[in-house]
Write an enzyme that holds these catalytic residues in place. Structure first.
Site, PDB file in Angstrom:
ATOM      1  N   ARG A  32       0.817  -1.214   0.000  1.00  0.00           N
ATOM      2  CA  ARG A  32       0.000   0.000   0.000  1.00  0.00           C
ATOM      3  C   ARG A  32       0.849   1.262   0.000  1.00  0.00           C
ATOM      4  O   ARG A  32       0.329   2.362   0.139  1.00  0.00           O
ATOM      5  CB  ARG A  32      -0.916   0.008   1.227  1.00  0.00           C
ATOM      6  CG  ARG A  32      -2.048  -0.970   1.101  1.00  0.00           C
ATOM      7  CD  ARG A  32      -3.010  -0.877   2.260  1.00  0.00           C
ATOM      8  NE  ARG A  32      -4.141  -1.770   2.037  1.00  0.00           N
ATOM      9  CZ  ARG A  32      -5.031  -2.082   2.966  1.00  0.00           C
ATOM     10  NH1 ARG A  32      -4.915  -1.567   4.173  1.00  0.00           N
ATOM     11  NH2 ARG A  32      -6.017  -2.898   2.681  1.00  0.00           N
ATOM     12  N   GLU A  44      -1.894  -9.285  -4.721  1.00  0.00           N
ATOM     13  CA  GLU A  44      -3.188  -9.958  -4.823  1.00  0.00           C
ATOM     14  C   GLU A  44      -3.038 -11.427  -5.208  1.00  0.00           C
ATOM     15  O   GLU A  44      -3.783 -12.275  -4.741  1.00  0.00           O
ATOM     16  CB  GLU A  44      -4.107  -9.230  -5.817  1.00  0.00           C
ATOM     17  CG  GLU A  44      -4.612  -7.884  -5.301  1.00  0.00           C
ATOM     18  CD  GLU A  44      -5.430  -7.997  -4.018  1.00  0.00           C
ATOM     19  OE1 GLU A  44      -5.941  -9.088  -3.716  1.00  0.00           O
ATOM     20  OE2 GLU A  44      -5.541  -6.992  -3.304  1.00  0.00           O
ATOM     21  N   GLY A  88       3.007 -22.125  -1.748  1.00  0.00           N
ATOM     22  CA  GLY A  88       2.016 -23.058  -2.289  1.00  0.00           C
ATOM     23  C   GLY A  88       1.306 -22.515  -3.524  1.00  0.00           C
ATOM     24  O   GLY A  88       1.549 -21.374  -3.939  1.00  0.00           O
ATOM     25  N   TYR A  89       0.465 -23.342  -4.106  1.00  0.00           N
ATOM     26  CA  TYR A  89      -0.273 -22.977  -5.321  1.00  0.00           C
ATOM     27  C   TYR A  89       0.662 -22.330  -6.341  1.00  0.00           C
ATOM     28  O   TYR A  89       0.530 -21.166  -6.717  1.00  0.00           O
ATOM     29  CB  TYR A  89      -1.435 -22.031  -5.003  1.00  0.00           C
ATOM     30  CG  TYR A  89      -2.423 -22.614  -4.032  1.00  0.00           C
ATOM     31  CD1 TYR A  89      -3.440 -23.458  -4.476  1.00  0.00           C
ATOM     32  CD2 TYR A  89      -2.321 -22.346  -2.671  1.00  0.00           C
ATOM     33  CE1 TYR A  89      -4.341 -24.007  -3.584  1.00  0.00           C
ATOM     34  CE2 TYR A  89      -3.225 -22.902  -1.771  1.00  0.00           C
ATOM     35  CZ  TYR A  89      -4.231 -23.721  -2.232  1.00  0.00           C
ATOM     36  OH  TYR A  89      -5.123 -24.258  -1.350  1.00  0.00           O
ATOM     37  N   TYR A 127     -11.523 -11.460  -9.899  1.00  0.00           N
ATOM     38  CA  TYR A 127     -11.156 -10.819  -8.631  1.00  0.00           C
ATOM     39  C   TYR A 127      -9.876  -9.990  -8.778  1.00  0.00           C
ATOM     40  O   TYR A 127      -9.838  -8.812  -8.404  1.00  0.00           O
ATOM     41  CB  TYR A 127     -10.965 -11.871  -7.515  1.00  0.00           C
ATOM     42  CG  TYR A 127     -10.361 -11.224  -6.294  1.00  0.00           C
ATOM     43  CD1 TYR A 127     -11.160 -10.481  -5.438  1.00  0.00           C
ATOM     44  CD2 TYR A 127      -8.995 -11.287  -6.038  1.00  0.00           C
ATOM     45  CE1 TYR A 127     -10.617  -9.812  -4.351  1.00  0.00           C
ATOM     46  CE2 TYR A 127      -8.436 -10.628  -4.958  1.00  0.00           C
ATOM     47  CZ  TYR A 127      -9.259  -9.899  -4.121  1.00  0.00           C
ATOM     48  OH  TYR A 127      -8.719  -9.220  -3.058  1.00  0.00           O
ATOM     49  N   ASP A 145     -14.167 -11.691  -3.644  1.00  0.00           N
ATOM     50  CA  ASP A 145     -13.610 -12.980  -3.213  1.00  0.00           C
ATOM     51  C   ASP A 145     -14.412 -13.464  -1.998  1.00  0.00           C
ATOM     52  O   ASP A 145     -15.438 -12.870  -1.655  1.00  0.00           O
ATOM     53  CB  ASP A 145     -12.104 -12.860  -2.913  1.00  0.00           C
ATOM     54  CG  ASP A 145     -11.830 -12.000  -1.696  1.00  0.00           C
ATOM     55  OD1 ASP A 145     -12.789 -11.387  -1.159  1.00  0.00           O
ATOM     56  OD2 ASP A 145     -10.674 -11.942  -1.256  1.00  0.00           O
TER      57      ASP A 145
END
Ligand code: SF4
Length: 363
Positions: A32, A44, A88-89, A127, A145
């Site tokens: 920010r 994000e 992860g992911y 999103y 979301d």
């Protein structure tokens, strides 16, 4: 949800109460510090399925290493996966880099501010698109979301199943009516903060809520029953034998996962579904799935790793490599002290400690 739930919301007063609260209470987060669309994008993507506190140090290291789209576009994919290791992911990281490369080659290095162009980039779903357009470019776009749906299912007392795509669309439509055209950036971030600190999944702190007087679930005393979310299917469990396979030079076998699919291009120790090995795999046993002969010996431990849709139930064994054919194309042999330089998924990072924490391997 009733037809009137959005109509009975005093939208200007709701916006004002929320924004006033945000102005005084906004979280101090590294992404920010400015409205750089690249940083908003990275944050994000990292924040999907991951908590803010976990993301902060990853974000800081990532931006230090890849401060602009250009450094990320030019980086080796393995370097990017390494910087993502533990989050992860991993398809998020691969998609992010591919999309950033497209930004550099097709858009002159500027993250598009056109919804269509932005939404066509790999990994940029509705999103993320809404978050970038609103937070970085001040466009009144919804970014819906799970958190946002939770807050608005309560404020508007919407009782539809939020796991359904149709319900998400309903929230997007309502949000388009509620987002102010002046400072949508703060509005969307205020909702994110409200969901994180006050309107939490369990025991929402309604007494401290800046929009309590607008909240239809609170008025009806049903805030704890919302949102409605039907349970996902049970995860499938797969049992694996994982091998800490060492050759005569003291090097360990590792393999790269296929590019496509789960944990693509990350590294792991050889991992074999138990039905291919047989239940009785302890003792002397030879296996040549990888083009080499192995003898599986002592069991080192067990580990469960839970993904959203499946569970890996792993038994970890020492193994001795009896032939030393490292040209089989699938396995790579590496010294114990070099293992840290490869990007491993979390489960195999834990397994790696069997080797790295073993004083016998750190002479
Ligand atoms: Fe959430 Fe309670 Fe605020 Fe309603 S009053 S928005 S349920 S914290």
């Amino acid at each position: 949800m009733t037809e009137t739930s959005i109509n009975s919301l005093n939208i200007p007063a709701f916006q004002q109460d929320l924004l006033r609260w945000y102005d005084e209470n906004k979280r101090d987060l590294p992404w920010r510090e400015d409205q750089d669309p690249y940083k908003v994008w990275v944050s994000e993507i990292m924040l999907q399925q991951t908590k803010v506190d976990t993301v902060i140090p990853y974000f800081q290291r990532f931006i230090e290493k890849f401060p602009t789209v250009y450094e990320l576009a030019e980086a080796d994919q393995q370097e990017v996966l390494k910087a993502w290791e533990g989050l992860g992911y991993y398809s998020r990281a691969r998609n992010l880099q591919n999309a950033v490369r497209e930004v550099v080659s097709n858009y002159g290095g500027k993250v598009p501010d056109d919804p269509k162009e932005l939404g066509s980039l790999k990994g940029v779903g509705p999103y993320t698109k809404g978050a970038i357009l609103s937070i970085a470019y001040d466009q009144p776009e919804p970014a819906v979301d799970g958190n946002v749906m939770r807050v608005f299912s309560r404020v508007l007392r919407i009782e539809e199943d939020i796991a359904r795509q149709k319900t998400k669309k309903l929230f997007e439509d309502h949000l388009r009516e509620i987002i102010p055209h002046e400072d949508p950036s703060s509005f969307n971030q205020a909702i994110m903060d409200l969901g994180a600190s006050i309107c939490t999944p369990t025991s929402p702190a309604c007494l401290f809520c800046p929009v309590q007087e607008h909240c239809q679930a609170f008025a009806a005393g049903v805030e704890e029953q919302l949102p409605v979310k039907k349970k996902a299917k049970k995860q499938k469990k797969i049992r694996y034998v994982v091998l800490l396979a060492k050759n005569s030079s003291g090097q360990y076998a590792i393999e790269k996962r296929p590019e496509e699919g789960l944990l693509g291009n990350l590294w792991q120790f050889p991992m074999i579904p138990i039905e291919e090995v047989g239940e009785d795999h302890t003792g002397n046993w030879f296996y040549d799935e990888y083009g080499i002969a192995l003898r599986i010996s002592g069991k080192k431990g067990e580990l469960n790793h839970v993904f959203s849709h499946l569970i890996w139930d792993m038994e970890i064994f020492d193994a001795e490599v009896l032939t030393d054919d490292s040209d089989n194309g699938r396995l790579e042999f590496t010294d114990p002290d070099k293992l840290q330089s490869y990007p491993f998924p979390v489960s195999h990072q834990k397994i790696r400690t069997y080797i790295t924490d073993d004083p016998g391997n750190n002479k």
